[in-house]
Every structure is written in C-alpha cells, then in structure tokens.
Design an enzyme around this catalytic site. Structure first.
Site, PDB file in Angstrom:
ATOM      1  N   THR A   1     -27.133 -33.658  21.641  1.00 24.85           N
ATOM      2  CA  THR A   1     -26.067 -33.982  20.684  1.00 24.85           C
ATOM      3  C   THR A   1     -25.421 -35.294  21.083  1.00 24.85           C
ATOM      4  O   THR A   1     -25.124 -35.518  22.258  1.00 24.85           O
ATOM      5  CB  THR A   1     -25.003 -32.875  20.626  1.00 24.85           C
ATOM      6  OG1 THR A   1     -25.621 -31.649  20.235  1.00 24.85           O
ATOM      7  CG2 THR A   1     -23.914 -33.221  19.625  1.00 24.85           C
TER       8      THR A   1
ATOM      9  N   PHE B   1     -22.236 -37.725  20.861  1.00 23.66           N
ATOM     10  CA  PHE B   1     -20.792 -37.719  20.639  1.00 23.66           C
ATOM     11  C   PHE B   1     -20.263 -39.151  20.642  1.00 23.66           C
ATOM     12  O   PHE B   1     -20.825 -40.031  21.306  1.00 23.66           O
ATOM     13  CB  PHE B   1     -20.077 -36.911  21.724  1.00 23.66           C
ATOM     14  CG  PHE B   1     -20.378 -35.441  21.705  1.00 23.66           C
ATOM     15  CD1 PHE B   1     -19.527 -34.551  21.069  1.00 23.66           C
ATOM     16  CD2 PHE B   1     -21.517 -34.942  22.318  1.00 23.66           C
ATOM     17  CE1 PHE B   1     -19.796 -33.196  21.058  1.00 23.66           C
ATOM     18  CE2 PHE B   1     -21.795 -33.582  22.313  1.00 23.66           C
ATOM     19  CZ  PHE B   1     -20.932 -32.707  21.673  1.00 23.66           C
TER      20      PHE B   1
END
Length: 389
Positions: A272, A274
């Site tokens: 992921t 960010f």
C-alpha cells in the site's frame, strides 16, 4: 541637532525685583534656557552586548535629544548573545527523519491501523492522532491541531482509493513524502484459541477481499467492519472464541490478541502506498530522486490528452502514475455535433505522478508546455521518492 541647557543667573540665591508700574514685587529664581548645539557627539547610540562602539557612551532615554543638565553616569545595555536567533541553513529548510519527536501525525482509524504503521515508518518517534474519517485527518492539519496527516492512496491489489484523490483536490495540503508499506494480514483471535475454533472473521472489506482464497480454504465466514484495527478491538472486547479478525501485527499487540496465522493475503507482494501531507510544501532539491504530483483538466480538442502527455516524453521524464476522475462541478461537457445535434461526455481531471524534481529545468519547462493544453493545473507536491529495495 541637540539642545544644551544653561542657567542665566550667576547668583544661586533667590532675587526680588520691584516693578513700579505693576505695584508689587516679583520673586525670581534661576530659570533654565536652552541653546542649540550641532555636535554629533551628543547623539544617542544603541549598544548591543555591553560594548560601546567608537568610544561613545549610551545616554538615558531623556538624553536622546541632547537635553543634558548634568553629566550622566555611563550606562550600557547588556544582552546575552546566545539568545539571538541563529541564521537558517539549507538543512533547516528540510525535514529531518531523525528529529521527529515533536511531530504529530493524524490518521484515519484507531491505534493499530495500517495508516498508523505507515506514519511510524516515516517518523518513528512521532505522536499519532487517530481520526474518525479521512476528512477529519485533513481538517486536523488545517486547524493546526497536528503537523501532518497520512493518507492511503493506492494498493497493489485493490488499486486506487478514489475518495482520497478527491480529498487531495478539495483541501489545500501539500504532499511532502510517500511511504510504501508491505501489507501483512494476520488472522487474530482471543488468547488460547486455535484456527479450528474460528468460524467468522471481521475486517475491512478490502482486507477481506485480499484474503478471500485463504479464508475460503479455512471455511471461515467474512463479516465487514469499519477498518482492520476496529475489527481487532471488537474481537478483543467480545472475548468470543469463534470470532477472529484480519489485522496487523501491531493491532494484535495493542489489543492482546494471539496471531493464529501471518501473511494470509492471496498476493504475497501486497503493498500500500501512503502519502504524508502538510500545510507547507517541501522545498524541491536535486540531491536525490524526487517525484512530483499534479492534477489538471484539458482544453477541448482532438488529441489534447496525447499532446499533454507528450510534454513529459519529449524531456525524458517518466510518468509513474496516471489517474482520471470526473469533475463533480462540471461532470458533462457538451460538444456540437453539427447536423446530428450535440454530444455529451464526462469532463475529467487527470492526476499524474512524474519522476522529476521541480528544481530541475526540464520539469519546469514541461509544466510550462503543459499549460498550453490545460484549463486548470495544480501542483499537489514535490517530494523524495520512497525507494524500495
């Protein structure tokens, strides 16, 4: 020009004078008069650090206009030079990852969320502030309640988080850093249970989708929760042996749960991305690889998108991300169709990440060239690339 005072009476005693025309006597005392003096040496001098420059002494406030009746005692003004502000250096203008003990970072969720883990990866000594919604995390920065916010923007399996792209445009925060966080989904349960005891699991819908094959193999039912950390907290509070959660290792440690299995995600390379957001932009540099994020809308015409993207290819600038979102305020664009009436189609915003620093001439020329084809353009941030080995 200064004024000097001197008395006009030579005798200090009081004198009486008779005025026949007035019919009474007047008691006269010494009366000071003033004369002008152009001596530059009588001007007041401001002194710092207790030193008297050029051999002159600092006068009292009343002496600044040269009104001296008696010779004053020399006075100086003392200041601790160590208390003076230090000049800024190049290092002062960039954030240091080692000096983050006072940084407050907001994130969506509760302690144990993956967003909090990303914030701690970027700033290991920071203070994390949980927020109920992504919007609240943005507002906390804008209201000076925190210094930065962390925002998940895309996942290698689930794709882009479109809601957060809209928030980037709605708010005036700047991207100052990116963080790539490998996802390690764990199956958690209350202390003492085994995998065979778990009949259903709670977690965020996206986390459940990323573990669908593993959970199906175990015959476990999936139940959606607000986020992964909230799921772990719910399981810990309930104490039910048949209920588990899919969450992080940090969530297991915080809420006192046992880790029954790790890396249960279907794709082992689950990452992921960010973004770290702040009120002020980062000053771009060229001492390391940088990435720049922009958003723009195009003018009407054939091949305009091709021409817009070509400005980067012409300057050997790599595009690492392109995302399109319909404009909410003007979702449809009307185009004349001559004899066939008119056509309507979505009017899009394009989000682009390109690998160059705004301190580079080629990036500046590329954006200048891009403006010829756009009706709107905004730089979301220029920040160092997170280089993953």
């Amino acid at each position: 020009m200064a004024l000097r005072c001197f008395p006009i009476w030579a005798c200090p005693q009081t004198a009486y004078y008779h005025y026949p025309l007035l019919g009474f006597d007047i008691k006269r005392r010494r009366i000071p008069l003033w004369e002008c003096s152009s001596s530059a040496s009588q001007r007041a001098v401001t002194v710092v650090g207790g030193e008297v420059p050029y051999g002159r002494e600092l006068k009292k406030p009343s002496d600044e206009m040269g009104l001296t009746q008696e010779s004053p005692q020399p006075e100086t003004f003392h200041r601790d030079l160590s208390m003076l502000p230090k000049p800024l250096t190049a290092n002062s203008l960039t954030s240091s990852a080692g000096d983050d003990s006072k940084v407050r970072i907001s994130f969506q969720g509760i302690p144990g969320a993956y967003s909090e883990t990303a914030a701690l990866k970027a700033y290991p000594n920071c203070e994390t502030v949980p927020c109920d919604q992504f919007e609240t995390a943005f507002q906390a920065v804008e209201l000076w309640l925190v210094d930065k916010a962390v925002l998940p923007i895309e996942n290698s399996v689930g794709g882009s988080i479109h809601r957060n792209y809209d928030l980037l445009l709605r708010h005036r925060l700047h991207i100052v850093q990116e963080v790539h966080l490998p996802v390690n989904h764990c199956l958690l349960g209350v202390p003492g249970v085994s995998i065979e005891d778990i009949k259903c699991v709670l977690s965020h819908p996206q986390a459940l989708d990323q573990c669908v094959n593993s959970l199906n193999d175990l015959g476990i039912q999936r139940v959606s929760a607000k986020d992964t950390a909230t799921a772990a907290q719910t399981v810990s509070s309930s104490g039910e042996r048949s209920i588990g959660a899919v969450a992080s290792v940090r969530a297991a440690n915080i809420y006192g749960l046992d880790i029954l299995a790790q890396n249960i995600q279907d794709d082992a390379n689950n990452v992921t991305r960010f973004l770290i957001l702040a009120r002020d932009p980062m000053i771009p540099r060229t001492d390391r690889p940088y990435k720049t994020s922009i958003v723009f809308s195009l003018e009407e015409g054939p091949g305009v998108l091709f021409k817009a993207l070509a400005v980067f290819s012409l300057r050997n600038i790599n595009l690492s991300k392109i995302e399109s979102r319909p404009q909410r305020r003007r979702p449809l664009r009307v185009v004349d169709g001559s004899n066939n009436g008119c056509a309507k189609y979505f009017d899009y915003l394009f989000y682009i990440d390109f690998e160059a620093s705004m301190a580079e001439t080629r990036a500046q020329h590329a954006l200048g060239h891009l403006q010829e084809f756009t009706s709107f353009i905004r730089i979301l941030g220029c920040y160092p690339m997170d280089l993953v080995s």
